[in-house]
Design an enzyme around this catalytic site. Structure first.
Site, mmCIF file in Angstrom:
data_model
loop_
_atom_site.group_PDB
_atom_site.id
_atom_site.type_symbol
_atom_site.label_atom_id
_atom_site.label_comp_id
_atom_site.label_asym_id
_atom_site.label_seq_id
_atom_site.Cartn_x
_atom_site.Cartn_y
_atom_site.Cartn_z
ATOM 1 N N LYS A 10 0.836 -1.215 0.000
ATOM 2 C CA LYS A 10 0.000 0.000 0.000
ATOM 3 C C LYS A 10 0.862 1.253 0.000
ATOM 4 C CE LYS A 10 -1.974 1.692 4.031
ATOM 5 N NZ LYS A 10 -1.741 3.126 4.181
ATOM 6 N N ASN A 11 1.758 1.353 0.976
ATOM 7 C CA ASN A 11 2.473 2.621 1.142
ATOM 8 C C ASN A 11 3.489 2.874 0.036
ATOM 9 O OD1 ASN A 11 0.949 3.216 3.350
ATOM 10 N ND2 ASN A 11 2.489 2.601 4.866
ATOM 11 N N CYS A 105 -5.171 8.040 9.614
ATOM 12 C CA CYS A 105 -5.664 7.465 10.859
ATOM 13 C C CYS A 105 -5.345 8.394 12.019
ATOM 14 C CB CYS A 105 -5.012 6.107 11.091
ATOM 15 S SG CYS A 105 -5.461 4.880 9.859
ATOM 16 N N ARG A 110 -0.273 14.623 14.191
ATOM 17 C CA ARG A 110 0.556 14.145 13.061
ATOM 18 C C ARG A 110 0.975 15.338 12.198
ATOM 19 N NH1 ARG A 110 -2.066 8.831 10.328
ATOM 20 N NH2 ARG A 110 0.053 8.537 9.560
ATOM 21 N N ASP A 295 2.960 -0.050 12.486
ATOM 22 C CA ASP A 295 1.724 -0.548 11.864
ATOM 23 C C ASP A 295 1.450 -2.016 12.206
ATOM 24 O OD1 ASP A 295 1.400 1.949 10.822
ATOM 25 O OD2 ASP A 295 1.872 1.421 8.747
ATOM 26 N N ARG A 387 -9.259 0.006 3.510
ATOM 27 C CA ARG A 387 -8.249 0.977 3.075
ATOM 28 C C ARG A 387 -6.936 0.290 2.715
ATOM 29 N NH1 ARG A 387 -6.463 4.675 7.197
ATOM 30 N NH2 ARG A 387 -4.942 4.796 5.545
HETATM 31 C C1 UD1 Z 1 3.861 6.617 7.240
HETATM 32 C C2 UD1 Z 1 2.901 5.518 6.868
HETATM 33 C C3 UD1 Z 1 2.210 4.965 8.099
HETATM 34 C C4 UD1 Z 1 3.227 4.553 9.157
HETATM 35 C C5 UD1 Z 1 4.247 5.662 9.393
HETATM 36 C C6 UD1 Z 1 5.398 5.234 10.300
HETATM 37 C C7 UD1 Z 1 2.160 6.138 4.644
HETATM 38 C C8 UD1 Z 1 1.054 6.678 3.799
HETATM 39 N N1 UD1 Z 1 1.903 6.064 5.967
HETATM 40 O O1 UD1 Z 1 3.077 7.659 7.826
HETATM 41 O O2 UD1 Z 1 1.453 3.836 7.696
HETATM 42 O O3 UD1 Z 1 2.552 4.317 10.373
HETATM 43 O O4 UD1 Z 1 4.812 6.102 8.152
HETATM 44 O O5 UD1 Z 1 6.053 4.116 9.761
HETATM 45 O O6 UD1 Z 1 3.201 5.752 4.170
HETATM 46 N N2 UD1 Z 1 6.396 13.800 12.184
HETATM 47 C C9 UD1 Z 1 6.621 15.111 12.533
HETATM 48 N N3 UD1 Z 1 6.706 16.041 11.529
HETATM 49 C C10 UD1 Z 1 6.573 15.716 10.213
HETATM 50 C C11 UD1 Z 1 6.341 14.371 9.876
HETATM 51 C C12 UD1 Z 1 6.258 13.415 10.874
HETATM 52 O O7 UD1 Z 1 6.748 15.441 13.705
HETATM 53 O O8 UD1 Z 1 6.660 16.607 9.357
HETATM 54 C C13 UD1 Z 1 6.314 12.755 13.236
HETATM 55 C C14 UD1 Z 1 4.928 12.102 13.268
HETATM 56 O O9 UD1 Z 1 4.031 12.826 14.072
HETATM 57 C C15 UD1 Z 1 5.259 10.730 13.825
HETATM 58 C C16 UD1 Z 1 6.658 10.449 13.264
HETATM 59 O O10 UD1 Z 1 7.193 11.710 12.888
HETATM 60 O O11 UD1 Z 1 5.352 10.816 15.228
HETATM 61 C C17 UD1 Z 1 6.690 9.536 12.062
HETATM 62 O O12 UD1 Z 1 5.802 10.011 11.072
HETATM 63 P P1 UD1 Z 1 5.981 9.667 9.536
HETATM 64 O O13 UD1 Z 1 7.106 8.696 9.364
HETATM 65 O O14 UD1 Z 1 6.025 10.942 8.771
HETATM 66 O O15 UD1 Z 1 4.634 8.920 9.217
HETATM 67 P P2 UD1 Z 1 3.677 9.122 7.991
HETATM 68 O O16 UD1 Z 1 4.483 9.436 6.759
HETATM 69 O O17 UD1 Z 1 2.544 9.994 8.351
#
Ligand code: UD1
Length: 416
Positions: A10-11, A105, A110, A295, A387
């Site tokens: 998916k991702n 989610c 986030r 996840d 999803r």
């Molecule tokens: C992606 C995955 C999700 C998975 C996650 C962690 C997709 C679509 N989703 O989510 O399934 O659970 O990686 O493996 O690929 N953060 C910040 N600032 C930012 C970005 C992130 O503080 O600009 C923090 C987030 O709040 C979180 C952590 O960093 O605590 C990791 O987030 P991130 O790796 O960005 O997750 P997603 O890309 O949202």
């Protein structure tokens, strides 16, 4: 022995499809999972002028030549976390993007500040106005970017914009998840110059031109594979999980062995069998790859509920990813949550009742709990599970599970 074949990730697919926007030509993507998040991404991209043609059951021909707008502001944007990849892809192609804030989610706060930090380093301005993000750059110029937190989304988004910037972008403290490598491989096949994907320093040298005509196959889904490995373990099944990359599963494999599950790796499959004796308790902390994936935290919690003694799970990524425990308590689970740590007193029988899927992976945990519980379990809100899991009911039925879907309704209003 039962067999299950894992679908495309998916991702990875959710990054590869927007990446195709960068070329303005045709490419072919194989092993695309048939799941709701992909349908949503296709709808969003179609509204920009992308033409999709389905070839066979999991192959998409993607034509981005007709795209002339950088506005992605439709309703579906906030129903999908990965809609944020439209920022990097449209900024890279048009040097401008207007997108609605992404959904996803609900695991607490986030933020996407690290995405913005990267775009700004490349010379873009970021203006937030009436729920929309407006990015614009006269010139995109490569730059060093140090991520304050290891973010999968920011790493991919900055890569997407940087492939069309002038000069060298260095992403330090980059995320290393398998799908980052898959997306970088796809971009390189399109003519990008990305080195170091899969390590914590990624170097992207911008290119003037990219090419279509590429055929790319999406990697297998690490999280779907993990969910089936845990499902097989929890039900004491004898299951061959096929179409996996065993290296991507190492953090889970190590924990399953510790819990007393037999795991045998082959080239592209993993054989799960019950160990001798009962399940053993374990302590798990979720971390960025190659650590234990957040996840898989909800599914593995169900397995730990079957192991006598106190197991702990520490959530290292999100502030609030234990809400689903309340549902499992209704089934008799003994769990205490304190901040980012859950203490599971395992070894007590779970009993079926009506519970709700609160998000995608929490939904998978509910299904696993239903498989091991005494009696019948009814799970509401299964649109969350749609999803990210292709044919979950059919795949589990083929493995011998007694599971059926009552209705096929999507709650289009849910902010998942
Ligand atoms: C992606 C995955 C999700 C998975 C996650 C962690 C997709 C679509 N989703 O989510 O399934 O659970 O990686 O493996 O690929 N953060 C910040 N600032 C930012 C970005 C992130 O503080 O600009 C923090 C987030 O709040 C979180 C952590 O960093 O605590 C990791 O987030 P991130 O790796 O960005 O997750 P997603 O890309 O949202």
């Amino acid at each position: 022995m039962g067999e299950v074949t894992i679908s495309g990730a998916k991702n990875a697919a959710l990054g590869v499809l927007p990446a195709a926007l960068l070329i303005g030509e045709v490419c072919t993507i194989e092993n695309v999972p048939d799941i709701l998040d992909i349908t949503r991404m296709k709808n969003i991209m179609a509204s920009l002028g992308v033409v999709f043609q389905t070839v066979g059951h999991d192959t998409l021909r993607v034509d981005t030549s007709g795209v002339s707008t950088f506005h992605a502001t439709g309703d579906e944007m906030h129903r999908l976390r990965a809609s944020y990849y439209l920022m990097g892809a449209l900024l890279g192609r048009f040097h401008e993007a207007v997108i609605t804030f992404p959904g996803g989610c609900d695991f607490g706060n986030r933020p996407i500040d690290q995405h913005f930090k990267g775009f700004e380093a490349l010379g873009a301005t970021v203006v937030i106005d009436h729920g929309c993000i407006h990015l614009k750059a006269e010139h995109l110029v490569g730059a060093p970017v140090y991520l304050d937190v290891v973010s999968v989304g920011a790493t991919i988004n900055i890569m997407l914009a940087a492939v069309r910037a002038e000069g060298l972008t260095t992403i330090e403290n980059a995320a290393k998840e398998p799908h980052i490598v898959d997306i970088a491989n796809f971009l390189n096949a399109l003519g990008a110059d990305i080195k170091g994907a899969g390590t914590d320093i990624i170097k992207v040298r911008g290119v003037r031109a990219m090419n279509g005509g590429v055929v790319h196959s999406i990697i297998p889904d690490q999280i779907e594979a993990g969910t089936f490995m845990v499902a097989a373990a929890a039900t004491r099944g004898n299951v061959m999980v096929k179409n996996v990359i065993p290296k991507h599963m190492e953090s889970l494999t190590a924990k399953l062995l510790e819990i007393n599950v037999q795991v045998e790796e082959r080239d592209d499959c993993i054989h799960i069998r019950p160990g001798n004796g009962p399940f053993m308790k374990a302590n798990i902390k979720t971390l960025p790859y190659p650590g234990f994936p957040t996840d898989l935290q909800p599914p593995v919690a169900v397995l730990l509920m079957l192991a006598a003694g106190v197991s702990t799970i520490t959530e290292g990524i999100y502030d609030n990813r234990f809400k689903y425990m309340e549902e499992l308590r209704h089934m008799g689970a003994e769990v205490q949550v304190n901040g980012r740590t859950a203490m599971i007193e395992g070894g007590r029988p779970l009993s079926g009742c009506t519970i709700k899927a609160l998000d995608l992976r929490a939904g998978a945990a509910c299904v696993l709990a239903g498989l091991v519980a005494e009696g019948e379990t009814e799970i509401l809100n299964v649109q969350y599970i749609d999803r990210g899991y292709e044919n979950l009911v059919e795949k589990l039925t083929a493995l011998g599970a007694d599971i059926r879907r009552e209705t096929r309704t999507f709650c289009e209003d849910s902010n998942d």
